[in-house]
Design a protein around this motif. Structure first.
Motif, short mmCIF file in Angstrom:
data_model
loop_
_atom_site.label_atom_id
_atom_site.label_comp_id
_atom_site.label_asym_id
_atom_site.label_seq_id
_atom_site.Cartn_x
_atom_site.Cartn_y
_atom_site.Cartn_z
N LEU A 293 36.73 16.17 19.16
CA LEU A 293 36.32 17.34 18.38
C LEU A 293 35.41 16.98 17.22
N PRO A 294 35.82 16.04 16.36
CA PRO A 294 34.91 15.68 15.26
C PRO A 294 33.56 15.20 15.78
N VAL A 295 33.59 14.45 16.88
CA VAL A 295 32.32 13.93 17.38
C VAL A 295 31.41 15.08 17.80
N ILE A 296 31.98 16.08 18.46
CA ILE A 296 31.15 17.19 18.91
C ILE A 296 30.72 18.06 17.74
N LEU A 297 31.66 18.34 16.84
CA LEU A 297 31.37 19.32 15.81
C LEU A 297 30.68 18.75 14.57
N LEU A 298 31.07 17.55 14.19
CA LEU A 298 30.63 17.07 12.87
C LEU A 298 29.63 15.92 12.92
N SER A 299 29.22 15.53 14.10
CA SER A 299 28.36 14.35 14.15
C SER A 299 26.88 14.72 14.09
N PHE A 303 25.53 20.79 16.01
CA PHE A 303 25.24 21.57 14.81
C PHE A 303 24.64 20.65 13.76
N PRO A 304 23.49 21.03 13.22
CA PRO A 304 22.85 20.17 12.24
C PRO A 304 23.71 19.99 10.99
N ILE A 305 23.87 18.73 10.58
CA ILE A 305 24.74 18.45 9.45
C ILE A 305 24.21 19.08 8.17
N SER A 306 22.86 19.12 8.03
CA SER A 306 22.30 19.60 6.77
C SER A 306 22.61 21.07 6.52
N SER A 307 22.96 21.82 7.57
CA SER A 307 23.27 23.22 7.31
C SER A 307 24.78 23.49 7.24
N MET A 308 25.55 22.41 7.16
CA MET A 308 27.00 22.61 7.04
C MET A 308 27.36 22.79 5.56
N PRO A 309 28.55 23.38 5.30
CA PRO A 309 29.01 23.44 3.91
C PRO A 309 29.18 22.03 3.36
N MET A 310 29.07 21.92 2.05
CA MET A 310 29.08 20.61 1.38
C MET A 310 30.28 19.76 1.82
N LEU A 311 31.46 20.39 1.88
CA LEU A 311 32.67 19.63 2.19
C LEU A 311 32.56 18.96 3.56
N LEU A 312 32.09 19.74 4.55
CA LEU A 312 31.96 19.19 5.90
C LEU A 312 30.89 18.10 5.94
N GLN A 313 29.85 18.29 5.13
CA GLN A 313 28.81 17.25 5.09
C GLN A 313 29.39 15.93 4.62
N ILE A 314 30.27 16.04 3.61
CA ILE A 314 30.89 14.82 3.09
C ILE A 314 31.79 14.21 4.16
N ILE A 315 32.59 15.07 4.81
CA ILE A 315 33.50 14.56 5.85
C ILE A 315 32.72 13.90 6.98
N SER A 316 31.57 14.48 7.30
CA SER A 316 30.81 13.94 8.43
C SER A 316 30.43 12.47 8.22
N ASN A 317 30.39 12.05 6.96
CA ASN A 317 30.01 10.66 6.68
C ASN A 317 31.01 9.64 7.22
N ILE A 319 32.51 9.84 10.00
CA ILE A 319 32.57 9.85 11.45
C ILE A 319 31.54 8.86 12.00
N PRO A 320 32.02 7.81 12.64
CA PRO A 320 31.09 6.78 13.12
C PRO A 320 29.99 7.36 14.01
N ALA A 321 30.39 8.39 14.80
CA ALA A 321 29.43 8.94 15.76
C ALA A 321 28.18 9.46 15.07
N LYS A 322 28.32 10.00 13.86
CA LYS A 322 27.17 10.54 13.15
C LYS A 322 26.11 9.45 12.99
N TRP A 323 26.56 8.29 12.56
CA TRP A 323 25.61 7.20 12.30
C TRP A 323 25.00 6.69 13.59
N PHE A 324 25.80 6.66 14.62
CA PHE A 324 25.27 6.15 15.89
C PHE A 324 24.24 7.12 16.46
N ILE A 325 24.46 8.42 16.29
CA ILE A 325 23.49 9.39 16.79
C ILE A 325 22.16 9.25 16.04
#
Lengths: 368, 300
Positions: A293-299, A303-317, A319-325
């Motif tokens: 779920l986090p990989v699909i939703l928050l990576s 969904f583009p991370i830059s348009s997420m609410p601030m809190l989710l943007q911080i959480i996305s950091n 998630i290893p998948a975000k960096w790999f993408i």
């Protein structure tokens, strides 16, 4: 060393004798990449539309021909009455109706202004939007051709250029995402399951009462999956290159290295999951819910991370998948080298070391 | 090189699994831990095989402390858990090979030790372990536990769920292993197997009831014990239970083991009483106590 090789050999027996896990290992990546590549796409092709032409003059005919000639639309039917618009939508025969006003051509010449109504079925908003844009683009093209001899004073001419993916192919977006999901799931889920299986079947008890050291057990569990995940990564890249014509602008070697790094990160996560779950079921649930779920939703995959609410943007950091993408897109689409992705690589490396340290610390050398 | 246990206690949440257990197993002894399910046998095995920490007390196995020297113990003992714990998707031979390898040895190197056992399952060496019968599984598990020539062998209920013939064979094997100098601690819920050990400890509710040779345990049974039989087992037990002088009544195969509370017990009196209860074909004769009788008496 001989002990170690014996252990790895045993792991391979497990993998190849368990049809279910073999299927997950190799069936899932291929199925997912084909599914995402072919079925789930934002592009439109051969969308059925209907046309209501009140004017029936040369101009409308030309426009209709242009639309029919494009590969995006196929004109399913010509309707004659306004009242039919609702019924064709209700029957679901078409996704859009183009409604030319009366005396379209004459108005265009006389008043320099003519109206066309684009009605789309917005039960699927993305498609509706795309259809509108495509029709607009065709109309604008036509307008340009009409005006090519006339110069208008004060005109802003925006020249847009989509770099890295000029045709806006969705497969360019999906391949890095799918590759990330698959590597993560296969590596983390399969290792955590294979370690918890030993706990569940009681063989861990015997392994503990043996001279095998904890790190030998862990590394022995992990090595076969590193090997299989690399094969998976290769299969995915091949599929995307040869079936979806996905370019790999950057170095394949670098792509390989980064993939191995991410595979190890995921495996470390898998080991960590196995240290906190007692049964295969739990391990599987944690892997699916906690990773997929986090990989699909928050990576940033869908969904583009830059348009997420601030809190989710911080959480996305975290998630290893975000960096790999980010790394994958940079190498595959932008063709950049290490000097542009060292930061992301370092973050992944740090996470890996952290996960490994944590799981070695949490790995129990006893039953309690 | 045996096992020494002193004042070991272990509790789970609110269950006292072991309470102040102490005993020694001499080198090269075949020692039995006899007790019903839930007596604490498995917990004790896990403490001795370094899988659990004791809450209190100390223990050594082959001279090594179970807490401090756990690595040494893990090199020197063979452990066969109560539950079949081999890889079911590996064949007989692959399992044995695997355990030989992780202990840094080979099947050939210690073949003579497992030969007697392994020849019996060798015809099935290409069969997956999960597809073996109960008796064969136990033989394979024993082979795997022995393949590295351990100094001490821990067998947790090795014969549970195994047919009588295989059980007998299994104990014969243990005797042979003992002759090869291996110290063996074996647990079982079957009292008849106790007689085959050099010494036994009777354990219940985490406490040791008695430790001695099987013969001595039986000899110390405090009362004369009688085999009683009649045409109707059920009615017989009910009648004996109603008999005012009864001390203990346990069904034992085709007989009931009966002891009387009086010292001057006369079987004829009992016979009369039973006949008065409409029972026929009554037989009463004195017999020797078994370990089971002792266990029941101690556990009372």
């Amino acid at each position: 060393m001989k002990r170690f090789i014996g252990f790895i050999k045993k792991e391979f027996y497990h993998i190849f004798r368990d049809r279910r896990s073999l299927f997950i290992l190799f069936g899932m990546p291929i199925a997912q990449i084909l599914l995402f590549g072919f079925a789930i796409t934002n592009e439109i092709n051969n969308v059925d539309i209907a046309i209501l032409d009140h004017s029936k003059d040369n101009t409308t005919e030309e426009i209709i021909n242009k639309i029919a000639a494009s590969k995006y639309f196929s004109i399913k039917q010509m309707i004659t009455r306004e009242a039919d618009i609702a019924s064709v939508f209700q029957k679901g025969q078409v996704k859009a109706v183009l409604n030319f006003e009366k005396d379209f051509g004459r108005n265009l010449v006389k008043d320099h202004k003519a109206t066309i109504q684009i009605i789309t079925d917005a039960t699927d908003p993305n498609t509706a939007n795309t259809i509108t844009n495509y029709v607009n683009a065709i109309l604008q093209q036509y307008q340009k051709e009409l005006n090519k001899d006339i110069t208008i004073a004060y005109q802003i001419m925006p020249q847009t250029r989509m770099v890295y993916n000029p045709e806006l192919k969705s497969v360019y977006m999906f391949v890095p995402g799918v590759m990330t999901i698959i590597l993560m799931l296969v590596s983390a889920m399969m290792t955590s399951i294979s370690i918890t299986r030993e706990k569940e079947l009681g063989t861990m008890e015997i392994l503990l009462v043996s001279p095998l050291k904890p790190f030998q057990v862990i590394i022995g569990k992990v090595i076969p999956y590193i090997f299989l995940s690399i094969i998976n990564a290769v299969v995915i890249v091949m599929l995307s290159i040869f079936i979806f014509n996905m370019p790999v602008q950057g170095s394949l070697f670098l792509l390989g290295l980064e993939s191995v790094l991410f595979i190890i990160t995921s495996l470390a996560l898998g080991i960590l999951i196995s240290t906190i779950s007692a049964t295969q079921q739990t391990a599987m649930m944690i892997s699916l819910m906690g990773l997929m779920l986090p990989v699909i939703l928050l990576s940033g995959f869908i969904f583009p991370i830059s348009s997420m609410p601030m809190l989710l943007q911080i959480i996305s950091n975290i998630i290893p998948a975000k960096w790999f993408i980010i790394i994958l897109k940079a190498i595959m689409l932008k063709g950049v080298g290490m000097q542009f992705i060292w930061k992301e690589t370092l973050i992944l490396l740090g996470m890996t070391v952290f996960f490994i340290a944590l799981s070695v610390k949490k790995y129990k050398i006893r039953l309690e | 090189m045996g096992i020494s246990i002193s004042n070991i206690s272990k509790s789970y949440k609110n269950v006292k699994a072991l309470q102040n257990i102490s005993f020694d197993v001499k080198p090269n002894e075949l020692f039995g831990l006899i007790g019903p399910d839930g007596a604490g046998k498995t917990t004790l095995f896990r403490i001795l095989t370094t899988l659990l920490f004791p809450d209190q007390g100390t223990a050594t196995v082959a001279g090594f402390d179970v807490v401090g020297d756990y690595k040494e113990i893990r090199k020197n003992v063979g452990y066969m858990p109560g539950r079949f714990s081999l890889y079911q998707d590996l064949t007989v031979e692959e399992n044995l090979n695997f355990f030989a390898t992780i202990f840094g040895t080979t099947i050939d190197e210690n073949y003579d030790l497992i030969k007697d056992i392994y020849v019996q399952i060798e015809p099935f060496k290409d069969r997956r372990a999960g597809k073996l019968s109960g008796g064969m599984k136990q033989k394979l598990a024993l082979s795997c536990a022995l393949i590295h020539k351990p100094k001490v062998l821990f067998l947790d209920e090795p014969t549970t769920g195994v047919d009588p013939v295989s059980r007998k064979e299994f104990w014969e094997m243990l005797k042979r292993l003992q002759q090869k100098g291996i110290t063996i601690l074996v647990s079982t819920p079957y009292m008849d197997e106790a007689a085959l050990c050099d010494r036994v400890a009777l354990i219940q509710d985490g406490k040791i009831l008695q430790i001695d040779t099987p013969k001595a345990i039986v000899k110390h049974y405090p009362k004369p014990i009688y085999n009683v039989r009649s045409n109707n087992m059920y009615q017989l037990i009910r009648s004996l239970k109603d008999y005012e002088f009864n001390h203990s009544i346990y069904p034992f195969g085709e007989f009931v083991h009966y002891t009387d509370s009086r010292t001057d017990f006369n079987p004829k009196e009992l016979q009369k009483y039973l006949e008065a209860q409409n029972l026929s074909d009554i037989e009463i004769e004195q017999t020797e106590a078994t370990i089971e009788d002792t266990f029941m008496e101690l556990a009372k």
